[in-house]
Design a protein around this motif. Structure first.
Motif, short mmCIF file in Angstrom:
data_model
loop_
_atom_site.label_atom_id
_atom_site.label_comp_id
_atom_site.label_asym_id
_atom_site.label_seq_id
_atom_site.Cartn_x
_atom_site.Cartn_y
_atom_site.Cartn_z
N UNK A 19 7.31 -0.49 13.81
CA UNK A 19 8.44 0.14 14.28
C UNK A 19 9.31 0.45 13.13
N UNK A 20 10.12 1.53 13.24
CA UNK A 20 11.08 1.87 12.25
C UNK A 20 12.42 2.23 12.78
N UNK A 21 13.50 1.93 11.64
CA UNK A 21 14.83 2.27 12.11
C UNK A 21 15.26 3.66 11.43
N UNK A 22 14.29 4.44 11.02
CA UNK A 22 14.66 5.61 10.25
C UNK A 22 14.88 6.66 11.00
N UNK A 23 16.18 7.18 10.96
CA UNK A 23 16.69 8.12 11.75
C UNK A 23 16.09 9.65 11.53
N UNK A 24 15.55 9.88 10.39
CA UNK A 24 14.76 11.28 10.20
C UNK A 24 13.75 11.58 11.15
N UNK A 25 13.52 12.89 11.47
CA UNK A 25 12.66 13.37 12.19
C UNK A 25 11.23 13.22 11.66
N UNK A 26 11.13 13.33 10.47
CA UNK A 26 9.84 13.24 9.72
C UNK A 26 10.14 12.63 8.19
N UNK A 27 9.26 12.05 7.50
CA UNK A 27 9.42 11.81 6.42
C UNK A 27 7.93 11.56 5.74
N UNK A 28 7.87 11.47 4.17
CA UNK A 28 6.35 11.47 3.64
C UNK A 28 6.31 10.27 2.85
N UNK A 29 5.12 9.54 2.67
CA UNK A 29 4.98 8.43 1.75
C UNK A 29 3.68 8.88 1.02
N UNK A 30 3.81 8.85 -0.47
CA UNK A 30 2.77 9.20 -1.23
C UNK A 30 2.37 7.96 -1.99
N UNK A 31 1.20 7.65 -2.04
CA UNK A 31 0.73 6.54 -3.11
C UNK A 31 -0.56 6.79 -3.73
N UNK A 32 -0.55 6.17 -4.83
CA UNK A 32 -1.72 6.25 -5.53
C UNK A 32 -2.61 4.89 -5.45
N UNK A 33 -3.91 4.80 -5.71
CA UNK A 33 -4.44 3.50 -5.65
C UNK A 33 -3.93 2.73 -4.13
N UNK A 34 -4.19 3.29 -3.16
CA UNK A 34 -3.58 3.00 -1.79
C UNK A 34 -4.45 1.52 -1.42
N UNK A 35 -3.80 0.65 -0.85
CA UNK A 35 -4.03 -0.54 -0.39
C UNK A 35 -4.29 -0.62 1.10
N UNK A 36 -5.16 -0.19 1.71
CA UNK A 36 -5.12 -0.11 3.27
C UNK A 36 -5.04 -1.35 3.73
N UNK A 37 -4.76 -1.21 5.18
CA UNK A 37 -4.81 -2.62 5.99
C UNK A 37 -6.08 -2.66 7.01
N UNK A 38 -6.92 -3.58 6.82
CA UNK A 38 -8.24 -3.22 7.60
C UNK A 38 -7.94 -3.86 8.86
N UNK A 39 -7.05 -3.83 9.61
CA UNK A 39 -6.71 -4.50 11.01
C UNK A 39 -6.30 -3.33 11.83
N UNK A 40 -6.49 -3.42 13.11
CA UNK A 40 -5.94 -2.44 13.81
C UNK A 40 -4.57 -2.44 14.25
N UNK A 41 -3.67 -1.37 14.23
CA UNK A 41 -2.37 -1.22 14.43
C UNK A 41 -1.92 0.12 15.05
N UNK A 42 -0.79 0.05 15.33
CA UNK A 42 -0.22 1.25 15.94
C UNK A 42 1.02 1.40 15.72
N UNK A 43 1.83 2.54 16.00
CA UNK A 43 3.08 2.81 15.62
C UNK A 43 3.59 4.22 16.66
N UNK A 44 5.02 4.20 16.75
CA UNK A 44 5.37 5.26 17.88
C UNK A 44 5.40 6.64 17.12
#
Length: 267
Positions: A19-44
């Motif tokens: 979940x998030x408490x960010x009010x903005x309609x949209x935002x971006x997240x850019x990362x190098x050497x991304x560390x992924x989460x290898x389990x199932x998840x979802x978000x709104x």
């Protein structure tokens, strides 16, 4: 699962729900050497992921979607997904949208290659990475990206690897995944599935929507993409390692799946 883990501005709560408490309609997240989460998840929020370098597998609805370099995946709001990758380096840009347009396009999962114009738009947007303050230019620009997606999208179902639900087909798929280098032995596969050759071919097609031969080809091409990413082999070596007798045969097979010729990007 530990609470209050923040990823891409989202806070993980119980049951892998973000979940998030960010009010903005949209935002971006850019990362190098991304560390992924290898389990199932979802978000709104609906998610647009651009793979700038490397590749990722998205496990969604009993299917595995390959998202290689210079491709994007659109994941509708609330869709459970898991991400895996063996790439040496994964550079990702993730856009998260609170609301989307009403077109049918946004209700379905999409995977497609990034055109030159869209790539420039996405890279330009990286200047707002991790910014959650209001910005009029950003809001307008992100809405333009969102609105333009259906026009940039081309059908790319060739990147979709089906995962059968029928338990009898699991050892069949596993055997192909391990022995992809070798030619298919339909009789042996039928024995592993404990059914006749005819039943295996019919059930596999009904479960996955593709033939055993097509599945075998897809696995070979996926393995070649992993080898290309390592930058340790020539294309001729890769062709041999994934089971093709010649570079031309491999190139033809690769092109039929990926709609582009294989190439090794050397830094």
């Amino acid at each position: 699962m530990q609470n209050d883990i923040i990823k891409c501005g989202l806070t993980e709560q119980t049951d892998s729900q973000f979940v998030d408490s960010i009010e903005k309609e949209a935002y971006v997240w850019y990362e190098k050497n991304w560390k992924h989460d290898d389990y199932e998840h979802s978000h709104h929020r609906s998610q647009l992921t651009f793979v700038e370098e490397g590749y990722q597998y998205f496990h969604i609805d009993q299917k595995i979607y390959l998202v290689p370099q210079n491709h994007i995946i659109w994941i509708p709001s609330g869709k459970l997904h898991k991400i895996t990758s063996e790439a040496q380096t994964v550079n990702l840009m993730v856009f998260l949208f609170k609301s989307v347009f009403k077109d049918d396009f946004y209700r379905d999962l999409q995977v497609f290659a990034v055109s030159a114009v869209l790539k420039e738009m996405l890279l330009y947007a990286s200047k707002w990475s991790q910014s959650v303050t209001e910005d009029e230019e950003q809001d307008i620009f992100f809405k333009a990206i969102l609105k333009s997606l259906p026009n940039f999208c081309k059908e790319s179902n060739f990147l979709e690897i089906p995962v059968p639900k029928d338990e009898r087909l699991i050892p069949v798929c596993h055997y192909i995944n391990v022995n992809f280098k070798y030619n298919l032995d339909i009789d042996s596969l039928a024995e592993k599935g404990k059914m006749s050759v005819r039943s295996l071919q019919r059930i596999f097609k009904n479960e996955t929507g593709i033939t055993l031969q097509k599945y075998h080809q897809l696995i070979r091409i996926l393995k070649s993409i992993e080898l290309i990413d390592t930058k340790q082999y020539t294309l001729s070596q890769i062709a041999y390692l994934v089971g093709y007798q010649s570079l031309s045969a491999f190139t033809s097979s690769y092109f039929s799946i990926m709609k582009s010729k294989p190439k090794i990007n050397k830094k």
